[in-house]
Write an enzyme that holds these catalytic residues in place. Structure first.
Site, PDB file in Angstrom:
ATOM      1  N   SER A 165       0.841  -1.215   0.000  1.00 18.72           N
ATOM      2  CA  SER A 165       0.000   0.000   0.000  1.00 18.72           C
ATOM      3  C   SER A 165       0.867   1.252   0.000  1.00 18.72           C
ATOM      4  O   SER A 165       0.601   2.218  -0.730  1.00 18.72           O
ATOM      5  CB  SER A 165      -0.932   0.005   1.219  1.00 18.72           C
ATOM      6  OG  SER A 165      -1.808  -1.083   1.165  1.00 18.72           O
ATOM      7  N   TYR A 166       1.901   1.234   0.832  1.00 14.64           N
ATOM      8  CA  TYR A 166       2.787   2.393   0.941  1.00 14.64           C
ATOM      9  C   TYR A 166       3.489   2.644  -0.395  1.00 14.64           C
ATOM     10  O   TYR A 166       3.483   3.761  -0.922  1.00 14.64           O
ATOM     11  CB  TYR A 166       3.804   2.140   2.052  1.00 14.64           C
ATOM     12  CG  TYR A 166       4.727   3.299   2.326  1.00 14.64           C
ATOM     13  CD1 TYR A 166       4.251   4.489   2.857  1.00 14.64           C
ATOM     14  CD2 TYR A 166       6.092   3.200   2.058  1.00 14.64           C
ATOM     15  CE1 TYR A 166       5.106   5.554   3.113  1.00 14.64           C
ATOM     16  CE2 TYR A 166       6.954   4.247   2.312  1.00 14.64           C
ATOM     17  CZ  TYR A 166       6.457   5.425   2.842  1.00 14.64           C
ATOM     18  OH  TYR A 166       7.309   6.483   3.093  1.00 14.64           O
ATOM     19  N   ARG A 167       4.103   1.573  -0.935  1.00 13.19           N
ATOM     20  CA  ARG A 167       4.841   1.754  -2.193  1.00 13.19           C
ATOM     21  C   ARG A 167       3.913   2.253  -3.306  1.00 13.19           C
ATOM     22  O   ARG A 167       4.252   3.187  -4.037  1.00 13.19           O
ATOM     23  CB  ARG A 167       5.477   0.429  -2.635  1.00 13.19           C
ATOM     24  CG  ARG A 167       6.693   0.027  -1.843  1.00 13.19           C
ATOM     25  CD  ARG A 167       7.282  -1.253  -2.432  1.00 13.19           C
ATOM     26  NE  ARG A 167       8.262  -1.854  -1.546  1.00 13.19           N
ATOM     27  CZ  ARG A 167       9.587  -1.818  -1.731  1.00 13.19           C
ATOM     28  NH1 ARG A 167      10.079  -1.216  -2.778  1.00 13.19           N
ATOM     29  NH2 ARG A 167      10.407  -2.404  -0.865  1.00 13.19           N
ATOM     30  N   SER A 169       1.074   3.811  -3.114  1.00  8.51           N
ATOM     31  CA  SER A 169       0.579   5.183  -2.897  1.00  8.51           C
ATOM     32  C   SER A 169       1.645   6.207  -3.280  1.00  8.51           C
ATOM     33  O   SER A 169       1.333   7.284  -3.807  1.00  8.51           O
ATOM     34  CB  SER A 169       0.157   5.382  -1.433  1.00  8.51           C
ATOM     35  OG  SER A 169       1.288   5.413  -0.588  1.00  8.51           O
TER      36      SER A 169
END
Ligand SMILES: NC(=O)c1ccc[n+]([C@@H]2O[C@H](COP(=O)([O-])OP(=O)(O)OC[C@H]3O[C@@H](n4cnc5c(N)ncnc54)[C@H](OP(=O)(O)O)[C@@H]3O)[C@@H](O)[C@H]2O)c1
Length: 249
Positions: A165-167, A169
């Site tokens: 999710s972090y990457r 986003s």
């Protein structure tokens, strides 16, 4: 309150990298800094702490995932200052420690959406809000705090932590940088992404090699670029390379 200085807005800046960026910019004579936080009391406490150090800033509530909060903030900044010259999209979340984030195969849609809401859409909302003010004055510097974990060319080699999710986003944030740079081509509104490197903060943890001052260095460089400088780039942390280095998207 009015000022002849450039007005810099830094999202999520009562602590961590955002505060370090605010601290550095606020010490430049021609820049007036507004620190912001989701909880009003957080940035008020930081404002007082900086004041005790002899650093004057203003502060205001701002939750980038809440359209009404952004509208309220922009109404305030417009009436108080009538300008925003520098925007640092620093506010961000990482859910990398969730077990479901250990693989793209188990990533939950809710986590993905929550992360995008802040890291990507929140930053876009801020850009859409401030760029018209920058266009009025023919000047703007926008810094999007990204991560080298979002470099598409590096993902196949460097896959720890997976943090899908972090990457994703932050890949979206980088795409936003490239698209806005295209829209703003041939203007004096310069937008760039950068990676601060692994930095000691609540998000980065104590094992990180960089201090917040080191992590802030490239943001300050990009926030104060001279006219005619880089537009639509993705920069690595300067500390690691001894100068401004562009990362592969
Ligand atoms: N530390 C690292 O190693 C590292 C590496 C690469 C990139 N980054 C990026 O650097 C930026 C700053 O992170 P950090 O390391 O300083 O972490 P941090 O100390 O956890 O700071 C994150 C900040 O973002 C704020 N925030 C979260 N959601 C928000 C929202 N909806 N609206 C406004 N503010 C919000 C947080 O406020 P609350 O306390 O209210 O949640 C906090 O002030 C992030 O974009 C992160 O992805 C960090």
């Amino acid at each position: 309150m009015t000022t002849n200085r450039k007005v810099a807005v830094i999202t999520g800046s009562y602590k961590g990298l955002g505060l370090a960026i605010a601290r550095e910019l606020a010490q430049q004579d021609d820049i007036w800094v507004i620190i912001t936080s989701r909880k009003e009391t957080d940035c008020q406490a930081t404002e007082q702490k900086l004041k005790a150090e002899g650093i004057e800033v203003d502060c205001h509530q701002l939750d980038v995932s809440d359209a009404e909060s952004v509208t309220r903030f922009m109404e305030w900044v417009n009436s108080a200052y009538g300008r925003v010259d520098i925007l640092v999209n620093n506010a961000g979340v990482s859910n990398a420690d969730l077990p479901t984030e250990a693989s793209i195969l188990t990533a939950k849609a809710e986590t993905m959406l929550d992360t995008f809401k802040i890291n990507t859409v929140g930053a876009l909302r801020m850009c859409q809000a401030v760029i018209p003010l920058m266009q009025q004055r023919g000047y703007g510097r926008i810094v999007n705090v990204s991560t080298e974990m979002a470099s598409l060319q590096q993902i196949p080699q460097d896959f720890y932590p997976p943090a899908p999710s972090y990457r994703m986003s932050k890949v979206g944030l980088n795409a936003m940088t490239a698209m806005l740079a295209k829209e703003l081509k041939d203007t004096n509104i310069l937008i760039n992404s950068y990676s601060p490197g692994w930095t000691k903060t609540d998000m980065g943890g104590d094992d990180a090699p960089y201090t917040v001052k080191e992590g802030a260095e490239t943001a300050v460089y990009l926030a104060t670029l001279p006219d005619g400088s880089s537009q639509g780039g993705f920069f690595a942390e300067m500390r690691k390379f001894g100068g401004a280095v562009v990362l592969p998207w």
